[in-house]
Design a protein around this motif. Structure first.
Motif, mmCIF file in Angstrom:
data_model
loop_
_atom_site.group_PDB
_atom_site.id
_atom_site.type_symbol
_atom_site.label_atom_id
_atom_site.label_comp_id
_atom_site.label_asym_id
_atom_site.label_seq_id
_atom_site.Cartn_x
_atom_site.Cartn_y
_atom_site.Cartn_z
ATOM 1 N N SER A 382 -12.676 85.817 136.660
ATOM 2 C CA SER A 382 -11.324 85.280 136.754
ATOM 3 C C SER A 382 -10.896 85.173 138.210
ATOM 4 C CB SER A 382 -10.342 86.170 135.999
ATOM 5 O OG SER A 382 -10.724 86.308 134.644
ATOM 6 N N MET A 383 -10.125 84.141 138.535
ATOM 7 C CA MET A 383 -9.622 83.989 139.888
ATOM 8 C C MET A 383 -8.589 85.064 140.191
ATOM 9 S SD MET A 383 -8.276 80.542 141.743
ATOM 10 C CE MET A 383 -6.877 80.319 140.648
ATOM 11 N N ASP A 384 -7.721 85.341 139.218
ATOM 12 C CA ASP A 384 -6.715 86.392 139.370
ATOM 13 C C ASP A 384 -7.072 87.554 138.441
ATOM 14 O OD1 ASP A 384 -4.556 88.022 139.597
ATOM 15 O OD2 ASP A 384 -3.077 86.558 138.881
ATOM 16 N N PRO A 385 -7.666 88.613 138.971
ATOM 17 C CA PRO A 385 -8.086 89.737 138.118
ATOM 18 C C PRO A 385 -6.922 90.470 137.452
ATOM 19 C CG PRO A 385 -8.306 90.299 140.447
ATOM 20 C CD PRO A 385 -7.971 88.839 140.395
ATOM 21 N N LYS A 386 -5.706 90.239 137.971
ATOM 22 C CA LYS A 386 -4.536 90.889 137.354
ATOM 23 C C LYS A 386 -4.122 90.182 136.060
ATOM 24 C CE LYS A 386 -2.701 92.582 141.753
ATOM 25 N NZ LYS A 386 -1.551 92.522 142.712
ATOM 26 N N ALA A 387 -4.586 88.945 135.913
ATOM 27 C CA ALA A 387 -4.303 88.197 134.679
ATOM 28 C C ALA A 387 -5.605 87.538 134.224
ATOM 29 C CB ALA A 387 -3.220 87.157 134.922
ATOM 30 N N PRO A 388 -6.588 88.355 133.832
ATOM 31 C CA PRO A 388 -7.933 87.833 133.556
ATOM 32 C C PRO A 388 -7.968 86.873 132.367
ATOM 33 C CG PRO A 388 -7.726 90.095 132.791
ATOM 34 C CD PRO A 388 -6.475 89.797 133.563
ATOM 35 N N VAL A 389 -8.962 85.991 132.419
ATOM 36 C CA VAL A 389 -9.233 85.096 131.293
ATOM 37 C C VAL A 389 -9.540 85.954 130.070
ATOM 38 C CG1 VAL A 389 -10.797 83.333 130.395
ATOM 39 C CG2 VAL A 389 -10.121 83.289 132.809
ATOM 40 N N ASN A 390 -8.988 85.583 128.925
ATOM 41 C CA ASN A 390 -9.157 86.411 127.730
ATOM 42 C C ASN A 390 -9.812 85.640 126.580
ATOM 43 O OD1 ASN A 390 -7.051 84.925 126.328
ATOM 44 N ND2 ASN A 390 -5.586 86.069 127.571
ATOM 45 N N GLN A 391 -10.071 86.352 125.511
ATOM 46 C CA GLN A 391 -10.740 85.780 124.333
ATOM 47 C C GLN A 391 -9.985 84.570 123.783
ATOM 48 O OE1 GLN A 391 -13.425 87.460 122.326
ATOM 49 N NE2 GLN A 391 -13.432 85.913 120.729
ATOM 50 N N TYR A 392 -8.675 84.667 123.716
ATOM 51 C CA TYR A 392 -7.875 83.579 123.143
ATOM 52 C C TYR A 392 -8.045 82.293 123.964
ATOM 53 C CZ TYR A 392 -3.825 80.798 121.786
ATOM 54 O OH TYR A 392 -3.014 79.772 121.385
ATOM 55 N N GLU A 393 -7.954 82.399 125.282
ATOM 56 C CA GLU A 393 -8.096 81.221 126.144
ATOM 57 C C GLU A 393 -9.474 80.585 125.982
ATOM 58 O OE1 GLU A 393 -5.810 81.673 130.218
ATOM 59 O OE2 GLU A 393 -6.795 83.567 129.693
ATOM 60 N N ILE A 394 -10.501 81.426 125.895
ATOM 61 C CA ILE A 394 -11.868 80.919 125.743
ATOM 62 C C ILE A 394 -12.006 80.171 124.425
ATOM 63 C CG2 ILE A 394 -14.279 81.590 125.453
ATOM 64 C CD1 ILE A 394 -13.656 83.971 127.349
ATOM 65 N N GLU A 395 -11.546 80.782 123.347
ATOM 66 C CA GLU A 395 -11.679 80.149 122.032
ATOM 67 C C GLU A 395 -10.874 78.863 121.947
ATOM 68 O OE1 GLU A 395 -10.873 82.805 118.828
ATOM 69 O OE2 GLU A 395 -12.812 83.841 119.036
ATOM 70 N N GLU A 396 -9.680 78.861 122.515
ATOM 71 C CA GLU A 396 -8.852 77.657 122.472
ATOM 72 C C GLU A 396 -9.512 76.514 123.247
ATOM 73 O OE1 GLU A 396 -5.860 77.017 120.684
ATOM 74 O OE2 GLU A 396 -6.845 78.748 119.743
ATOM 75 N N ALA A 397 -10.109 76.836 124.394
ATOM 76 C CA ALA A 397 -10.801 75.806 125.169
ATOM 77 C C ALA A 397 -12.010 75.269 124.409
ATOM 78 C CB ALA A 397 -11.238 76.376 126.523
ATOM 79 N N LEU A 398 -12.793 76.165 123.828
ATOM 80 C CA LEU A 398 -13.998 75.751 123.113
ATOM 81 C C LEU A 398 -13.684 75.008 121.815
ATOM 82 C CD1 LEU A 398 -16.215 78.907 123.711
ATOM 83 C CD2 LEU A 398 -16.529 76.650 124.725
ATOM 84 N N LYS A 399 -12.540 75.290 121.216
ATOM 85 C CA LYS A 399 -12.154 74.580 119.991
ATOM 86 C C LYS A 399 -11.873 73.104 120.254
ATOM 87 C CE LYS A 399 -10.287 78.465 117.323
ATOM 88 N NZ LYS A 399 -9.047 79.138 116.833
ATOM 89 N N GLU A 400 -11.609 72.766 121.526
ATOM 90 C CA GLU A 400 -11.372 71.360 121.890
ATOM 91 C C GLU A 400 -12.668 70.633 122.220
ATOM 92 O OE1 GLU A 400 -8.386 69.844 121.719
ATOM 93 O OE2 GLU A 400 -7.738 71.756 120.837
ATOM 94 N N SER A 401 -13.801 71.325 122.141
ATOM 95 C CA SER A 401 -15.093 70.736 122.505
ATOM 96 C C SER A 401 -15.864 70.301 121.269
ATOM 97 C CB SER A 401 -15.915 71.758 123.296
ATOM 98 O OG SER A 401 -16.399 72.780 122.429
ATOM 99 N N LEU A 402 -17.110 69.893 121.482
ATOM 100 C CA LEU A 402 -17.971 69.443 120.389
ATOM 101 C C LEU A 402 -18.271 70.549 119.386
ATOM 102 C CD1 LEU A 402 -20.527 67.293 122.430
ATOM 103 C CD2 LEU A 402 -18.664 66.454 120.992
ATOM 104 N N ILE A 403 -18.108 71.805 119.815
ATOM 105 C CA ILE A 403 -18.418 72.918 118.915
ATOM 106 C C ILE A 403 -17.168 73.475 118.241
ATOM 107 C CG2 ILE A 403 -20.500 73.543 120.194
ATOM 108 C CD1 ILE A 403 -18.955 75.847 121.444
ATOM 109 N N GLY A 404 -16.035 72.777 118.398
ATOM 110 C CA GLY A 404 -14.775 73.267 117.864
ATOM 111 C C GLY A 404 -14.792 73.514 116.366
#
Length: 439
Positions: A382-404
């Protein structure tokens, strides 16, 4: 349609005389057919490997490019790793540059690729002409690729740029994004050339720091790895410029193809390399527009010619003409044939994941591993370790892809594994890939 400098350069490479008619694709293919036969003769005469490989196959029996594909066997990376010296066509004292590449498919053997001075000159000439799309005389270019050694990609690119009247500074792969951004400010840089994820990281830091908001570039060239469109969008927005991509590999002599200002695929190095797209299972040459494995034959290589060399890269030719010229184009290379997994009717590779993951604003980098049970484990930086990338953000991004749909239907599980300790500093020798853990 006004002809481009790159098209005129290809015409010069194949020695086309405009007095005998308009320059066409047929002129290119006739030249390549002639050079393939010459390369076969040269390799059989001088290379122990090809003397045996092409035994019983004579160039005068090859009556077309289709015939070449039917009669001439492939060369594999494993063969190159097993006996690299047997590929040599010149005495070793004529070799000016040797590049050693680790390969995972040969029990630890390394590929060694040899270049003569004439081979290096061909690459410099390609860089000189390809970079005309991006820069002009007196521009300042920062090269964020390896360039410490004679004949390295950075060294060859610098020489090509200097022939254009540009000043080029080799900094090497990015180890500290903020220091590079400071240099862009201080040196009034017009163009940067580097590895896609590293330039993406520069763009993220620039956009998040008021100190660097004023930096603008004329152009960016990304090379050394596959380029996700999501990365291109982030870089274009951050630097307010066109982003070009380049395709090549060491075995090609570093350069294979580059985008023109239309930004719609790679114009290939037609004077030096002949490309094919094949079915990776049957070996059959595929029609234009069909995706398969990229295979190439060098046409002018002196030290180590390669004939029908299997790259393992996944690509296809574009069927439509470019607005800028008659030159054929290859579509964007998206990954490796053997580094993907298929779930139902969906192929999943690093390119699929990159397109989604690099839309996450706070993400600098990640790595992914496929695990038995249709699980993809993901580690992030994560660029900002105080607000790290989390499971929800990852899943939401991937749900918009071919594997959604696979994720929504729980046929593919995303397992968040936390923060990476460090970002691996790539030199461009090894491409990003989806790791596999099948136990």
């Amino acid at each position: 349609m006004e002809r481009t400098h790159y098209e005129r350069w290809i015409e010069d490479c194949i020695n086309h005389d405009s007095r005998y008619g308009k320059f066409t694709l047929d002129n290119i293919r006739n030249y390549q057919y002639k050079k393939i036969r010459e390369t076969m003769d040269y390799a059989k005469k001088n290379s122990p490997f090809y003397r045996e490989k092409l035994k019983g196959i004579n160039s005068y029996d090859i009556d077309s490019l289709n015939d070449f594909a039917m009669k001439v066997p492939f060369t594999t990376p494993e063969e190159l790793a097993n006996k690299p010296l047997d590929f040599l066509c010149v005495p070793q004292h004529m070799i000016s540059r040797i590049v050693t590449l680790k390969t995972s498919g040969t029990l630890g053997d390394s590929k060694r690729v040899f270049f003569t001075e004439n081979d290096l000159e061909r690459t410099i000439d390609f860089f000189h002409n390809g970079m005309k799309y991006l820069v002009s005389k007196d521009n300042r270019v920062l090269i964020l690729m390896p360039g410490d050694y004679y004949g390295s990609i950075g060294d060859l690119l610098k020489k090509g740029l200097e022939r254009l009247g540009c000043s080029a500074l080799i900094l090497g792969p990015v180890e500290d994004s903020l220091k590079v951004l400071d240099m862009l400010n201080l040196r009034d840089i017009d163009c940067i050339v580097g590895i896609p994820v590293q330039i993406y990281q520069l763009a993220r830091f620039k956009s998040s720091n008021e100190k660097y908001r004023g930096i603008k570039l004329k152009s960016v060239l990304m090379s050394g790895d596959y380029v996700a469109k999501s990365i291109v969008k982030v870089v274009e927005k951050a630097f307010n410029c066109k982003v070009f991509t380049h395709y090549g590999m060491t075995e090609m002599g570093f350069g294979g193809g580059v985008e023109c200002k239309c930004i719609s695929g790679y114009h290939l190095r037609e004077g030096d390399i002949y490309f094919e797209i094949i079915n990776p299972i049957s070996g059959e040459v595929l029609p234009w527009g069909n995706e398969g494995e990229i295979v190439f034959t060098t046409l002018t290589r002196e030290g180590m010619p390669l004939i029908r060399y299997r790259t393992g890269d996944k690509g296809k030719f574009k069927t439509s003409s470019c607005k800028c010229s008659i030159l054929p184009r290859m579509d964007y290379v998206k990954g490796r044939i053997l580094e993907e997994v298929r779930i139902e009717d969906v192929n999943i590779d690093i390119g699929t994941l990159d397109e989604a993951m690099f839309t996450i604003d706070n993400l600098l980098d990640y790595k992914a591993r496929f695990k038995k049970g249709n699980i993809i484990q993901i580690w992030v930086k994560s660029m900002d370790p105080k607000a790290p990338v989390n499971q929800y953000e990852i899943e939401e991004a991937l749900k918009e892809s071919l594997i959604g749909n696979l994720i929504r239907e729980e046929k593919l599980i995303i397992e968040y594994c936390g923060e990476m300790e460090d970002i691996e500093i790539s030199t461009g020798m090894f491409k990003r890939k989806l790791l596999f853990y099948l136990f």
